[in-house]
Write a protein that holds these residues in place. Structure first.
Motif, PDB file in Angstrom:
ATOM      1  N   UNK A  38     -29.890  20.358  53.017  1.00 30.88           N
ATOM      2  CA  UNK A  38     -28.743  20.759  52.506  1.00 30.88           C
ATOM      3  C   UNK A  38     -27.832  19.863  52.049  1.00 30.88           C
ATOM      4  N   UNK A  39     -27.301  19.662  50.874  1.00 31.34           N
ATOM      5  CA  UNK A  39     -26.384  18.822  50.276  1.00 31.34           C
ATOM      6  C   UNK A  39     -24.979  19.387  50.754  1.00 31.34           C
ATOM      7  N   UNK A  40     -23.989  18.615  51.206  1.00 34.27           N
ATOM      8  CA  UNK A  40     -22.878  19.108  51.693  1.00 34.27           C
ATOM      9  C   UNK A  40     -21.669  17.938  51.206  1.00 34.27           C
ATOM     10  N   UNK A  41     -20.708  18.462  50.115  1.00 31.69           N
ATOM     11  CA  UNK A  41     -19.758  17.545  49.539  1.00 31.69           C
ATOM     12  C   UNK A  41     -18.569  17.932  50.474  1.00 31.69           C
ATOM     13  N   UNK A  42     -17.991  17.026  51.311  1.00 32.92           N
ATOM     14  CA  UNK A  42     -16.771  17.358  52.190  1.00 32.92           C
ATOM     15  C   UNK A  42     -15.672  16.167  51.837  1.00 32.92           C
ATOM     16  N   UNK A  43     -14.439  16.511  52.051  1.00 32.70           N
ATOM     17  CA  UNK A  43     -13.560  15.704  52.006  1.00 32.70           C
ATOM     18  C   UNK A  43     -12.291  16.070  53.093  1.00 32.70           C
ATOM     19  N   UNK A  44     -11.253  15.110  53.414  1.00 33.62           N
ATOM     20  CA  UNK A  44     -10.172  15.184  54.090  1.00 33.62           C
ATOM     21  C   UNK A  44      -9.021  14.774  53.275  1.00 33.62           C
ATOM     22  N   UNK A  45      -8.157  15.434  53.109  1.00 34.54           N
ATOM     23  CA  UNK A  45      -6.614  14.835  52.400  1.00 34.54           C
ATOM     24  C   UNK A  45      -5.338  15.268  53.392  1.00 34.54           C
ATOM     25  N   UNK A  46      -5.657  15.628  54.653  1.00 35.59           N
ATOM     26  CA  UNK A  46      -4.596  16.241  55.643  1.00 35.59           C
ATOM     27  C   UNK A  46      -3.839  14.982  56.155  1.00 35.59           C
ATOM     28  N   UNK A  47      -4.097  13.742  55.964  1.00 35.89           N
ATOM     29  CA  UNK A  47      -3.098  12.671  56.214  1.00 35.89           C
ATOM     30  C   UNK A  47      -3.142  11.680  55.041  1.00 35.89           C
ATOM     31  N   UNK A  48      -2.404  10.584  55.323  1.00 40.22           N
ATOM     32  CA  UNK A  48      -2.174   9.466  54.400  1.00 40.22           C
ATOM     33  C   UNK A  48      -3.526   8.837  53.879  1.00 40.22           C
ATOM     34  N   UNK A  65      -3.712  20.513  48.597  1.00 42.28           N
ATOM     35  CA  UNK A  65      -4.357  19.721  47.454  1.00 42.28           C
ATOM     36  C   UNK A  65      -6.094  19.947  47.815  1.00 42.28           C
ATOM     37  N   UNK A  66      -6.487  19.390  48.913  1.00 43.31           N
ATOM     38  CA  UNK A  66      -8.056  19.397  49.463  1.00 43.31           C
ATOM     39  C   UNK A  66      -8.530  21.042  49.584  1.00 43.31           C
ATOM     40  N   UNK A  67      -7.808  21.718  50.050  1.00 42.33           N
ATOM     41  CA  UNK A  67      -8.248  22.990  50.263  1.00 42.33           C
ATOM     42  C   UNK A  67      -8.495  23.788  48.982  1.00 42.33           C
ATOM     43  N   UNK A  68      -7.381  23.591  48.010  1.00 44.67           N
ATOM     44  CA  UNK A  68      -7.497  24.327  46.645  1.00 44.67           C
ATOM     45  C   UNK A  68      -8.552  23.728  45.906  1.00 44.67           C
ATOM     46  N   UNK A  69      -8.833  22.381  45.932  1.00 42.27           N
ATOM     47  CA  UNK A  69      -9.884  21.823  45.234  1.00 42.27           C
ATOM     48  C   UNK A  69     -11.240  22.216  45.759  1.00 42.27           C
ATOM     49  N   UNK A  70     -11.658  22.135  47.075  1.00 39.54           N
ATOM     50  CA  UNK A  70     -12.689  22.421  47.582  1.00 39.54           C
ATOM     51  C   UNK A  70     -13.176  24.216  47.336  1.00 39.54           C
ATOM     52  N   UNK A  71     -11.987  24.964  47.619  1.00 40.60           N
ATOM     53  CA  UNK A  71     -12.306  26.445  47.532  1.00 40.60           C
ATOM     54  C   UNK A  71     -12.727  26.763  46.162  1.00 40.60           C
ATOM     55  N   UNK A  72     -12.028  25.956  45.230  1.00 38.29           N
ATOM     56  CA  UNK A  72     -12.404  26.278  43.564  1.00 38.29           C
ATOM     57  C   UNK A  72     -13.566  26.064  43.445  1.00 38.29           C
ATOM     58  N   UNK A  73     -13.976  24.871  43.706  1.00 39.86           N
ATOM     59  CA  UNK A  73     -15.488  24.584  43.338  1.00 39.86           C
ATOM     60  C   UNK A  73     -16.442  25.231  44.141  1.00 39.86           C
ATOM     61  N   UNK A 116     -16.521   7.596  51.557  1.00 37.37           N
ATOM     62  CA  UNK A 116     -15.393   6.835  50.987  1.00 37.37           C
ATOM     63  C   UNK A 116     -13.839   6.969  51.460  1.00 37.37           C
ATOM     64  N   UNK A 117     -13.374   6.109  52.299  1.00 36.59           N
ATOM     65  CA  UNK A 117     -12.207   6.338  52.943  1.00 36.59           C
ATOM     66  C   UNK A 117     -10.827   5.385  52.692  1.00 36.59           C
ATOM     67  N   UNK A 118      -9.790   5.707  52.204  1.00 36.70           N
ATOM     68  CA  UNK A 118      -8.864   4.861  52.139  1.00 36.70           C
ATOM     69  C   UNK A 118      -7.687   5.186  52.445  1.00 36.70           C
ATOM     70  N   UNK A 119      -6.906   4.408  53.059  1.00 36.67           N
ATOM     71  CA  UNK A 119      -5.348   4.607  53.514  1.00 36.67           C
ATOM     72  C   UNK A 119      -4.524   4.165  52.263  1.00 36.67           C
ATOM     73  N   UNK A 120      -3.619   4.975  51.763  1.00 31.15           N
ATOM     74  CA  UNK A 120      -2.810   4.732  50.546  1.00 31.15           C
ATOM     75  C   UNK A 120      -1.736   5.645  50.761  1.00 31.15           C
ATOM     76  N   UNK A 121      -0.660   5.000  49.986  1.00 31.10           N
ATOM     77  CA  UNK A 121       0.577   5.852  49.953  1.00 31.10           C
ATOM     78  C   UNK A 121       0.841   6.636  48.695  1.00 31.10           C
ATOM     79  N   UNK A 122      -0.379   6.513  47.858  1.00 32.02           N
ATOM     80  CA  UNK A 122      -0.371   7.478  46.622  1.00 32.02           C
ATOM     81  C   UNK A 122      -0.849   8.859  46.924  1.00 32.02           C
ATOM     82  N   UNK A 123      -0.255   9.887  46.398  1.00 36.85           N
ATOM     83  CA  UNK A 123      -0.696  11.258  46.638  1.00 36.85           C
ATOM     84  C   UNK A 123      -2.112  11.529  46.245  1.00 36.85           C
ATOM     85  N   UNK A 124      -2.594  12.324  47.111  1.00 34.47           N
ATOM     86  CA  UNK A 124      -4.051  12.533  46.878  1.00 34.47           C
ATOM     87  C   UNK A 124      -4.435  13.174  45.518  1.00 34.47           C
TER      88      UNK A 124
END
Length: 245
Positions: free
Chosen positions: A1-11, A74-82, A27-35
């Motif tokens: 099973x191929x699962x695409x997952x993400x976290x945008x709940x922190x910086x 941002x994350x929840x809306x993106x993945x729910x939509x997909x 892929x994980x990145x610490x950044x001040x830019x918004x997700x």
């Protein structure tokens, strides 16, 4: 099973692709830019680098909080939509559960902590059982970091950006009872979100992408300032306080 997952709940933002038991890419990145300025491009880059297409995904997963209210949406809306558009299974994974999940082989209890701003942290206590599942016997909390001291009675592993923020204070008060996790375990990893989602799918417990809502723990500014809008979110009382995974 191929699962695409993400976290945008922190910086720190994280995107991962898991195929069966294999974490193909993360892929994980610490950044001040918004997700929202990098999320879709990151998903596209990850799929392109792995030679995969969105249509090939068998499921989508995302951390649902607690954490940054804007980041969670941002994350929840993106993945729910997909998931909804492609007609694929969807799983929402509590952020603190994903943060604590790598410690399911530890014999020490775990305190997962995230910065909640306003001089508070989101936290929950976990303990592994004999089957190497990690269990959360209590609720998610939003409390002053000093109050965590009263919750600790034995050597405990601390992880998360909330720990890093209040590390000095807690180490002074807890002494040898505070065991610091490795640096790599203070960020929420999308790979952990994918792994927990895979178990959820295998158990036939996929979530409805239409009705899935964030876990805020405390009211958002929108709920405080505009209560008539009825902003949907889960409160601690809505969440099973005795869960193992």
């Amino acid at each position: 099973m191929k699962i695409l997952a993400l976290d945008t709940s922190t910086s720190s933002g994280s995107v991962a692709l898991m195929e069966g038991p294999i974490l193909t890419a993360e892929w994980t990145l610490q950044s001040a830019r918004t997700h929202n300025r990098r999320l879709l491009r990151t998903i596209d880059d990850l799929l392109r680098q792995t030679g995969r297409e969105l249509a090939e995904m068998d499921g989508f997963a995302v951390s649902t909080g607690p954490g940054s209210f804007t980041g969670i949406r941002i994350g929840l809306t993106s993945m729910k939509t997909l998931a909804w558009v492609l007609g694929k299974p969807f799983a929402g994974i509590p952020t603190l559960d994903a943060l604590a999940a790598p410690f399911r082989f530890s014999r020490l209890p775990v305190c997962a902590m995230l910065d909640a701003r306003k001089k508070e942290v989101y936290c929950a206590l976990y303990r592994a059982d004999e089957s190497n599942r990690i269990c959360r016997p209590g609720p998610y909390r939003a409390i002053a970091p000093e109050r965590i001291v009263d919750m600790i009675e034995e050597p405990t592993i601390f992880c998360g950006d909330g720990w890093l923020l209040y590390r000095r204070t807690l180490m002074e008060k807890l002494g040898r009872l505070a065991v610091e996790a490795p640096a790599s375990q203070h960020v929420v990893r999308a790979g952990a979100v994918a792994e927990l989602a895979a178990r959820k799918f295998s158990a036939g417990m996929a979530d409805d992408p239409v009705t899935a809502v964030p876990i805020y723990v405390r009211p958002s500014e929108a709920e405080i300032n505009y209560p008539h809008l009825g902003q949907p979110s889960k409160s601690p009382a809505d969440i099973d306080p005795d869960r193992c995974f």
